[in-house]
Design a protein around this motif. Structure first.
Motif, PDB file in Angstrom:
ATOM      1  N   ASP A 129       0.809  -1.209   0.000  1.00  0.00           N
ATOM      2  CA  ASP A 129       0.000   0.000   0.000  1.00  0.00           C
ATOM      3  C   ASP A 129       0.845   1.263   0.000  1.00  0.00           C
ATOM      4  N   GLY A 130       2.102   1.164   0.405  1.00  0.00           N
ATOM      5  CA  GLY A 130       2.939   2.354   0.461  1.00  0.00           C
ATOM      6  C   GLY A 130       4.380   2.012   0.774  1.00  0.00           C
ATOM      7  N   ILE A 131       5.208   3.066   0.821  1.00  0.00           N
ATOM      8  CA  ILE A 131       6.626   2.908   1.147  1.00  0.00           C
ATOM      9  C   ILE A 131       7.059   4.024   2.092  1.00  0.00           C
ATOM     10  N   ILE A 132       8.041   3.728   2.928  1.00  0.00           N
ATOM     11  CA  ILE A 132       8.686   4.713   3.797  1.00  0.00           C
ATOM     12  C   ILE A 132      10.179   4.617   3.536  1.00  0.00           C
ATOM     13  N   VAL A 133      10.785   5.723   3.115  1.00  0.00           N
ATOM     14  CA  VAL A 133      12.201   5.725   2.746  1.00  0.00           C
ATOM     15  C   VAL A 133      12.965   6.627   3.697  1.00  0.00           C
ATOM     16  N   THR A 134      14.006   6.080   4.319  1.00  0.00           N
ATOM     17  CA  THR A 134      14.869   6.844   5.220  1.00  0.00           C
ATOM     18  C   THR A 134      16.324   6.650   4.795  1.00  0.00           C
ATOM     19  N   GLY A 135      17.211   7.465   5.370  1.00  0.00           N
ATOM     20  CA  GLY A 135      18.637   7.295   5.139  1.00  0.00           C
ATOM     21  C   GLY A 135      19.082   7.748   3.763  1.00  0.00           C
ATOM     22  N   ALA A 136      20.342   7.488   3.452  1.00  0.00           N
ATOM     23  CA  ALA A 136      20.919   7.849   2.159  1.00  0.00           C
ATOM     24  C   ALA A 136      21.990   6.838   1.790  1.00  0.00           C
ATOM     25  N   ALA A 137      22.000   6.423   0.541  1.00  0.00           N
ATOM     26  CA  ALA A 137      22.992   5.461   0.059  1.00  0.00           C
ATOM     27  C   ALA A 137      24.288   6.178  -0.298  1.00  0.00           C
ATOM     28  N   GLN A 138      25.365   5.413  -0.354  1.00  0.00           N
ATOM     29  CA  GLN A 138      26.658   5.961  -0.762  1.00  0.00           C
ATOM     30  C   GLN A 138      26.775   6.052  -2.272  1.00  0.00           C
ATOM     31  N   THR A 139      26.132   5.134  -2.970  1.00  0.00           N
ATOM     32  CA  THR A 139      26.179   5.089  -4.428  1.00  0.00           C
ATOM     33  C   THR A 139      24.764   5.004  -4.982  1.00  0.00           C
ATOM     34  N   PRO A 140      24.551   5.383  -6.242  1.00  0.00           N
ATOM     35  CA  PRO A 140      23.191   5.396  -6.792  1.00  0.00           C
ATOM     36  C   PRO A 140      22.531   4.027  -6.772  1.00  0.00           C
ATOM     37  N   LYS A 141      21.260   4.026  -6.349  1.00  0.00           N
ATOM     38  CA  LYS A 141      20.473   2.797  -6.281  1.00  0.00           C
ATOM     39  C   LYS A 141      19.093   3.044  -6.895  1.00  0.00           C
ATOM     40  N   TYR A 142      18.431   1.944  -7.262  1.00  0.00           N
ATOM     41  CA  TYR A 142      16.999   2.037  -7.517  1.00  0.00           C
ATOM     42  C   TYR A 142      16.319   0.906  -6.765  1.00  0.00           C
ATOM     43  N   LEU A 143      15.051   1.121  -6.450  1.00  0.00           N
ATOM     44  CA  LEU A 143      14.289   0.181  -5.644  1.00  0.00           C
ATOM     45  C   LEU A 143      13.364  -0.617  -6.547  1.00  0.00           C
ATOM     46  N   TYR A 144      13.566  -1.916  -6.585  1.00  0.00           N
ATOM     47  CA  TYR A 144      12.672  -2.801  -7.322  1.00  0.00           C
ATOM     48  C   TYR A 144      11.687  -3.405  -6.334  1.00  0.00           C
ATOM     49  N   ILE A 145      10.387  -3.202  -6.591  1.00  0.00           N
ATOM     50  CA  ILE A 145       9.328  -3.720  -5.722  1.00  0.00           C
ATOM     51  C   ILE A 145       8.463  -4.631  -6.574  1.00  0.00           C
ATOM     52  N   GLY A 146       8.629  -5.924  -6.400  1.00  0.00           N
ATOM     53  CA  GLY A 146       7.865  -6.875  -7.186  1.00  0.00           C
ATOM     54  C   GLY A 146       7.203  -7.910  -6.309  1.00  0.00           C
ATOM     55  N   GLU A 147       6.195  -8.574  -6.838  1.00  0.00           N
ATOM     56  CA  GLU A 147       5.588  -9.664  -6.087  1.00  0.00           C
ATOM     57  C   GLU A 147       6.546 -10.844  -5.985  1.00  0.00           C
ATOM     58  N   ASP A 148       7.575 -10.871  -6.855  1.00  0.00           N
ATOM     59  CA  ASP A 148       8.553 -11.948  -6.814  1.00  0.00           C
ATOM     60  C   ASP A 148       9.693 -11.667  -5.849  1.00  0.00           C
ATOM     61  N   LYS A 149      10.124 -10.404  -5.742  1.00  0.00           N
ATOM     62  CA  LYS A 149      11.212 -10.024  -4.843  1.00  0.00           C
ATOM     63  C   LYS A 149      11.188  -8.520  -4.641  1.00  0.00           C
ATOM     64  N   VAL A 150      11.862  -8.061  -3.604  1.00  0.00           N
ATOM     65  CA  VAL A 150      12.029  -6.638  -3.323  1.00  0.00           C
ATOM     66  C   VAL A 150      13.499  -6.420  -3.022  1.00  0.00           C
ATOM     67  N   LEU A 218      18.658   7.856  -4.607  1.00  0.00           N
ATOM     68  CA  LEU A 218      17.596   6.947  -5.053  1.00  0.00           C
ATOM     69  C   LEU A 218      17.128   7.391  -6.433  1.00  0.00           C
ATOM     70  N   LYS A 219      17.596   6.713  -7.454  1.00  0.00           N
ATOM     71  CA  LYS A 219      17.329   7.121  -8.827  1.00  0.00           C
ATOM     72  C   LYS A 219      15.903   6.790  -9.262  1.00  0.00           C
ATOM     73  N   ALA A 220      15.369   5.674  -8.795  1.00  0.00           N
ATOM     74  CA  ALA A 220      14.086   5.248  -9.352  1.00  0.00           C
ATOM     75  C   ALA A 220      13.387   4.248  -8.453  1.00  0.00           C
ATOM     76  N   LEU A 221      12.091   4.115  -8.696  1.00  0.00           N
ATOM     77  CA  LEU A 221      11.236   3.087  -8.105  1.00  0.00           C
ATOM     78  C   LEU A 221      10.649   2.284  -9.253  1.00  0.00           C
ATOM     79  N   VAL A 222      10.750   0.978  -9.183  1.00  0.00           N
ATOM     80  CA  VAL A 222      10.203   0.097 -10.213  1.00  0.00           C
ATOM     81  C   VAL A 222       9.241  -0.868  -9.528  1.00  0.00           C
ATOM     82  N   ALA A 223       8.002  -0.925 -10.000  1.00  0.00           N
ATOM     83  CA  ALA A 223       6.992  -1.773  -9.355  1.00  0.00           C
ATOM     84  C   ALA A 223       6.361  -2.713 -10.379  1.00  0.00           C
ATOM     85  N   TRP A 224       6.142  -3.949  -9.938  1.00  0.00           N
ATOM     86  CA  TRP A 224       5.506  -4.938 -10.814  1.00  0.00           C
ATOM     87  C   TRP A 224       4.801  -5.987  -9.972  1.00  0.00           C
ATOM     88  N   GLY A 225       3.648  -6.443 -10.460  1.00  0.00           N
ATOM     89  CA  GLY A 225       2.943  -7.536  -9.802  1.00  0.00           C
ATOM     90  C   GLY A 225       1.624  -7.830 -10.480  1.00  0.00           C
TER      91      GLY A 225
END
Length: 635
Positions: A129-150, A218-225
């Protein structure tokens, strides 16, 4: 920040039933450690109180965000929430996801980026239903949110790339053709204070969300399911959705309109030109009728707002553009002296870079006027001639702003208020801003309630409200004002406030207020019936209004905690925004002659102190927000 009421907000195990429309969990992301954690949604009474969207996200943010930090501090928190009707597929506009955070534009008010399209639906399809993002990465990342894995994945190969290329690459990497991508461009990476998240090509969550994401790498959010929320009563929901669609049927977008329209300002006959110094519509739509337009509707929505264009004439013939429901980006480039398909070409450029259009329009417009009047010279423009309609100058400035290159590019990245202060003198009188952010880029100045809406919003945040001459038909049992006179202030605060509450309610249930027509009979009731049929609740119209009110009050509590007072709404405003309208059919009109009275009245009738903006205790008690009594007005 967490208080005793919040300590068990996310239960380890839920003991009450999950209402329809919800997936049941939120993803918590720690960018610093890379830890990803699923947390349960609150118990049913809390969901009934906070629903989703801005209201739910505000409540979390108020309890988790430290005081006295900079928006780019790793401790800034991003909370993104859908609502119960997001993604059901049976209502118009059931597409919304809203993100809140500390605003980079004002540095002390709520930042809010709300987006439609398909991303929120896809997030729910992944099971969240939602996401909560805290902190900061050292290098660029993107978040993959899938029904198969996160998982957090390396984004080094797309860091530095524009929005369009990033979306294509990350969708391919996901291995799912129907994955949905929301990403930032160079503007977000370089912490442009009004950088955007752009999703599904045609949609934006603006007003600084991209900048906060950039600060977290955080470069991107990718969602699939493929999952779907449970519906309490599908047949009742279908009926409510059909009625809702009927209420908005008069507002459907057509290809013809996209081939002839100069944008939203056409509705009342004024657009922003030459840094808000002219309003007259002339031949700004020239050449648009030669284009090829394809409507790109949001998930299951009949209004058909977003669209693609293939430019059919002029120097950019053959270029492609992807645009959303609004048209602020058209006024952005009218404001800099452009017309026709040059405007659409530049609009695609600013979207690909990820710069909020009004932020650039008001900053660059001030720079161009300063050049015209000899206040800004070539020593500060690195060779650019800031002449109205100069394509080379504007394209170059867009790139420099997005990458914070050169003196002018860097200060445009900070905002028009900062540029005005740097230029000094008379230039301070030529700037448009609201509390350091910028109003939506339309010529609002002829319209009382729209101007009030822009002034009392958080600043640089898509405002709600504005109202009409009479109350919504469904709410005439409780709203006893109107019809109102467009040239007199009486009653417009009530008009704005009830519309603000209704639109907030629409958003927090997961609806898009572009797909809301609250004026006709059943316009509000059908929306409420859709909520109840989805969830199994029995929310009344009065309760719906209270839910919207709750979101408004928490927004001002957030600002109060960080030093905002209601006086800033009319005092910390760029003078050009309050000037009498210079020409056209509204020449000479200004809301300024009724300020600060309109602002004071708005806060008074909404249960807040007219000078401080703090809610009174009886307002908090009425809305069940007593836990925020520390920030109430005590006298």
């Amino acid at each position: 920040m967490a208080n005793s009421d919040y300590a068990n907000f996310f239960p380890i195990e839920r003991t009450t039933g999950l209402p329809g429309g919800y997936m049941g969990k939120i993803l918590r992301v720690d960018m610093t450690s890379g830890k990803l954690t699923d947390v349960n949604l609150p118990e049913e009474p809390q969901l009934r109180k906070y629903w989703g969207g801005q209201l739910f996200a505000e409540y979390v943010l108020l309890n988790e965000l430290p005081l006295d930090i900079d928006p780019y501090d790793a401790r800034n928190v991003i909370v993104g929430m859908t609502g119960p009707i997001t993604g059901t597929g049976f209502t118009p506009g059931g597409t919304k996801m809203c993100f809140v955070y500390l605003s980079p534009a004002t540095k002390y008010t709520l930042g809010r980026g709300a987006t439609s399209g398909y991303f929120g639906t896809s997030l729910k399809c992944a099971g969240y239903d939602g996401i909560i993002v805290t902190g900061a990465a050292q290098t660029p990342k993107y978040l993959y949110i899938g029904e198969d894995k996160v998982e957090l994945r390396d984004a080094g190969n797309v860091w530095g790339k524009g929005i369009r290329e990033t979306e294509e690459i990350l969708r391919q990497e996901s291995a799912h053709r129907d994955a949905r991508v929301g990403c930032i461009g160079p503007a977000g990476e370089n912490l442009i204070r009004a950088a955007m998240l752009v999703n599904d090509y045609n949609h934006t969550a603006a007003h600084g969300l991209g900048a906060v994401m950039g600060s977290k790498k955080l470069k991107a959010l990718v969602a699939w399911g493929t999952k779907r929320p449970r519906l309490y009563d599908k047949h009742r929901l279908i009926d409510a959705g059909v009625r809702w669609a009927k209420a908005i049927s008069s507002r459907k977008t057509t290809v013809k309109k996209r081939l002839t329209s100069v944008g939203h300002g056409e509705d009342w006959g004024a657009i922003t030109k030459l840094n808000w110094r002219s309003t007259i519509i002339t031949d700004e739509a020239k050449g648009l009728d030669q284009n090829r337009v394809t409507l790109r509707p949001c998930f299951q929505c009949p209004r058909m707002c977003p669209w693609d264009v293939e430019i059919g004439e002029g120097r950019f013939k053959g270029k492609i553009g992807h645009f959303n429901a609004g048209s602020e980006w058209m006024d952005t480039f009218y404001n800099l002296g452009f017309k026709g398909n040059d405007v659409l070409y530049l609009s695609e450029r600013i979207n690909d870079l990820g710069i909020e259009c009004s932020h650039f329009a008001c900053g660059a417009g001030l720079a161009f006027e300063a050049w015209e009047k000899g206040v800004l010279g070539p020593d500060k423009t690195d060779g650019l001639k800031l002449e109205w309609g100069n394509m080379e100058a504007v394209e170059t400035l867009l790139e420099r702003c997005a990458r914070r290159e050169t003196w002018l590019g860097n200060i445009l990245a900070d905002g028009p208020k900062e540029l005005a202060e740097a230029l000094g003198g008379e230039a301070k009188n030529w700037v448009v801003h609201t509390k350091g952010g910028t109003p939506a880029q339309h010529e609002w100045r002829p319209m009382l309630s729209q101007m009030l809406r822009e002034l009392v919003a958080s600043g640089g945040m898509k405002p709600q409200g504005a109202g009409g001459k009479e109350p919504p038909d469904d709410l005439k049992y409780r709203e006893k004002w109107g019809p109102l006179d467009a040239n007199q202030p009486d009653g417009w605060t009530s008009s704005h406030l009830i519309t603000e509450k209704v639109r907030q309610a629409c958003g927090i249930m997961g609806g898009c207020w572009f797909a809301l027509n609250d004026k006709p009979r059943d316009g509000v009731q059908s929306m409420l019936d859709a909520l109840n049929a989805t969830t199994g609740w029995d929310v009344s119209l009065d309760e719906l209004i209270d839910a919207g009110h709750r979101a408004i009050i928490l927004q001002s509590v957030f600002g109060t905690q960080r030093g905002w007072i209601a006086e800033h709404d009319w005092q910390d405003v760029g003078p050009r925004f309050l000037e009498p309208i210079p020409d056209g059919k509204y020449q000479g009109f200004t809301i300024a002659k009724w300020l600060p009275g309109l602002v004071y009245e708005y806060y008074k009738i909404s249960g807040r102190h007219e000078h401080t903006g703090r809610p009174f205790m009886d307002t908090l008690q009425k809305l069940g927000l007593e836990e925020f009594k520390e920030w109430s007005q005590l006298d």
